[in-house]
Every structure is written in C-alpha cells, then in structure tokens.
Design a protein around this motif. Structure first.
Motif, PDB file in Angstrom:
ATOM      1  N   VAL A  11       0.905  -1.163   0.018  1.00  0.00           N
ATOM      2  CA  VAL A  11      -0.200   0.102  -0.097  1.00  0.00           C
ATOM      3  C   VAL A  11       1.027   1.165   0.066  1.00  0.00           C
ATOM      4  CG1 VAL A  11      -1.941   1.139   1.115  1.00  0.00           C
ATOM      5  CG2 VAL A  11      -1.545  -1.239   1.292  1.00  0.00           C
ATOM      6  N   ARG A  12       0.832   2.089  -1.142  1.00  0.00           N
ATOM      7  CA  ARG A  12       1.810   3.091  -1.324  1.00  0.00           C
ATOM      8  C   ARG A  12       0.982   4.413  -1.344  1.00  0.00           C
ATOM      9  NH1 ARG A  12       6.110   0.629  -5.456  1.00  0.00           N
ATOM     10  NH2 ARG A  12       6.931  -0.995  -4.319  1.00  0.00           N
ATOM     11  N   GLN A  13       1.598   5.449  -0.827  1.00  0.00           N
ATOM     12  CA  GLN A  13       1.096   6.789  -1.052  1.00  0.00           C
ATOM     13  C   GLN A  13       1.053   7.133  -2.516  1.00  0.00           C
ATOM     14  OE1 GLN A  13       2.928   9.630   1.483  1.00  0.00           O
ATOM     15  NE2 GLN A  13       1.700  11.282   0.559  1.00  0.00           N
ATOM     16  N   SER A  14       0.185   7.660  -2.974  1.00  0.00           N
ATOM     17  CA  SER A  14       0.342   8.294  -4.402  1.00  0.00           C
ATOM     18  C   SER A  14       0.138   9.497  -4.603  1.00  0.00           C
ATOM     19  CB  SER A  14      -0.712   7.377  -5.153  1.00  0.00           C
ATOM     20  OG  SER A  14      -2.106   7.635  -4.574  1.00  0.00           O
ATOM     21  N   GLY A 111      -8.263   8.193  -2.131  1.00  0.00           N
ATOM     22  CA  GLY A 111      -7.688   8.569  -3.370  1.00  0.00           C
ATOM     23  C   GLY A 111      -6.145   9.044  -3.345  1.00  0.00           C
ATOM     24  N   ALA A 112      -5.622   8.945  -2.149  1.00  0.00           N
ATOM     25  CA  ALA A 112      -4.193   9.451  -2.062  1.00  0.00           C
ATOM     26  C   ALA A 112      -3.151   8.227  -1.825  1.00  0.00           C
ATOM     27  CB  ALA A 112      -3.944  10.167  -0.835  1.00  0.00           C
ATOM     28  N   GLU A 137       3.259   1.036   3.248  1.00  0.00           N
ATOM     29  CA  GLU A 137       4.320   2.314   3.072  1.00  0.00           C
ATOM     30  C   GLU A 137       3.638   3.552   3.373  1.00  0.00           C
ATOM     31  OE1 GLU A 137       6.143   1.408  -0.760  1.00  0.00           O
ATOM     32  OE2 GLU A 137       6.833  -0.570  -0.237  1.00  0.00           O
ATOM     33  N   LEU A 138       2.287   3.659   3.864  1.00  0.00           N
ATOM     34  CA  LEU A 138       1.477   4.466   4.002  1.00  0.00           C
ATOM     35  C   LEU A 138       1.450   5.172   5.446  1.00  0.00           C
ATOM     36  CD1 LEU A 138      -0.488   6.298   2.114  1.00  0.00           C
ATOM     37  CD2 LEU A 138      -2.127   4.811   3.160  1.00  0.00           C
TER      38      LEU A 138
END
Ligand SMILES: [Zn+2]
Length: 215
Positions: A11-14, A111-112, A137-138
């Motif tokens: 899970v990554r921050q986008s 959505g982030a 990773e969020l």
C-alpha cells in the motif's frame, strides 16, 4: 504438486491527503497545500504558516506551523526550507498527523494511495490457497475492505461475500482500518460440477389440470 500461491501487496502513497476543514468563503471543506509557506519575522520572533488553497473556490488560507517562535529555536536549515518553499517540507507538513491534531483539522487519504501487486490479480477460481502479505508504506490507516476491493478487483459486496463464506480469512474485520502489515488467505474455490457436454433438452409441456378420474 499442490503448491500454495503467495503474493505481496504494498500500500503506497500516490498523492498528498486532502486537508479537511471549513472554508469561510464557500461550502467546501477540502484543501490542498499551495506549495508555499509564509514567514513573518518580528525582531527575533517568527511566525510560519503553511498556505492552503480551497479545492472549492481557491481561497488561500493559512495553517500556523510556528507561532512567535524565537529564531534560535529553529534549525537554520529548517528556516531556509520555509523561506525557499521547499517541496519536501511542504509535503511533510501537509501530511503531518500531529500538525493536523494540533490545528484541529482532518486528513482525508481517500484517493491518495494505491495498491501495488507483485503478481497479477489473483484468480478466484484457482483451487490452490493463496497467501497475501500486505505491507504498508503509507502513514495513514486504510479500511481493510477497500484494500481487498483494489487487490481482488471486486465490489464491496463481492468482498463481503467471500469473507462471509470464509474464503477470505483475515486477522481483523473487513471494516477495520489499519496501517499495520498483515496476512490474508484466500482459500480455493470449490470446483463447480462439470457441465454435461450436451445440455439435456428441456421440454416444457403446458400444464393441464388433471381432474381425478370419475368412476
Ligand atoms: Zn472555499
């Protein structure tokens, strides 16, 4: 021959989260950082604000980062970062949960974030069990069922059905929010009954009322 399947999901921050607080000029509540700080010096005392834009009307507003702080209390590099509108420092403060708590606003991470899989989307009809390690990773918690929807490509109801049928086994409820790593298991589907090669012909005969025979 029955090799269990394994997968890793990250899970990554986008994007940056939205800053949620009322706008004085419009009914909107969502704000984005403008990418700038405002630094005001009064003798040896400094005020530093993070500047925001309302997503509804574009109004600029300020979040206090330092109030009446003595210049010697700030790291020189930090002060340079504020004065240069350093993008990394904007990002750090725009997603800071402690600043949000101190200045009484909420961060909306909808959505982030995005889910990265190291394997293609899992096939639900594969009879072999699948173990998925979910790694965060969020810095913010995400609702478990939203992760599963993204990971399996299913609707909320589809995920709930698999959990209710114990095909997906989780260490926490699907509605829980988490940002701790966890493991889930997808158990194999029960193979469907083989279909006959030729479907039997079904003849529908009009039903007629059969009266009992009279004697
Ligand atoms: Zn507004």
């Amino acid at each position: 021959m029955n090799i269990d399947r394994k997968a890793q999901w990250a899970v990554r921050q986008s994007a940056l989260p939205m800053i949620v607080r009322p706008c004085p000029d419009c009914p909107g509540i969502r704000h984005r950082p403008s990418g700038r700080f405002r630094v005001n010096a009064n003798g040896k005392l400094l005020d530093v604000w993070l500047l925001l834009h309302c997503a509804g009307c574009g109004r600029t507003s300020k979040v206090p980062v330092h109030e009446r702080a003595h210049v010697s209390s700030l790291e020189p590099a930090r002060l340079v970062a504020y004065e240069a509108n350093d993008p990394a420092t904007v990002r750090e403060l725009a997603m800071s949960a402690s600043l949000a708590a101190k200045r009484v606003y909420r961060l909306d991470w909808t959505g982030a974030w995005e889910l990265r899989r190291d394997t293609p989307r899992p096939a639900l009809d594969d009879p072999r069990p699948l173990t998925v390690r979910v790694r965060f990773e969020l810095p913010a918690p995400v609702r478990v069922e939203r992760l599963l929807m993204a990971g399996f490509g299913l609707s909320r109801n589809g995920i709930r059905r698999l959990v209710a049928d114990a095909r997906i086994q989780l260490p926490l409820p699907p509605r829980a929010r988490t940002h701790r790593d966890f493991e889930l298991t997808l158990t194999g589907a029960v193979p469907p009954n083989p279909l006959p090669l030729r479907r039997p012909r079904v003849v529908i005969v009009a039903a007629t009322r059969v009266s009992s025979p009279t004697r």
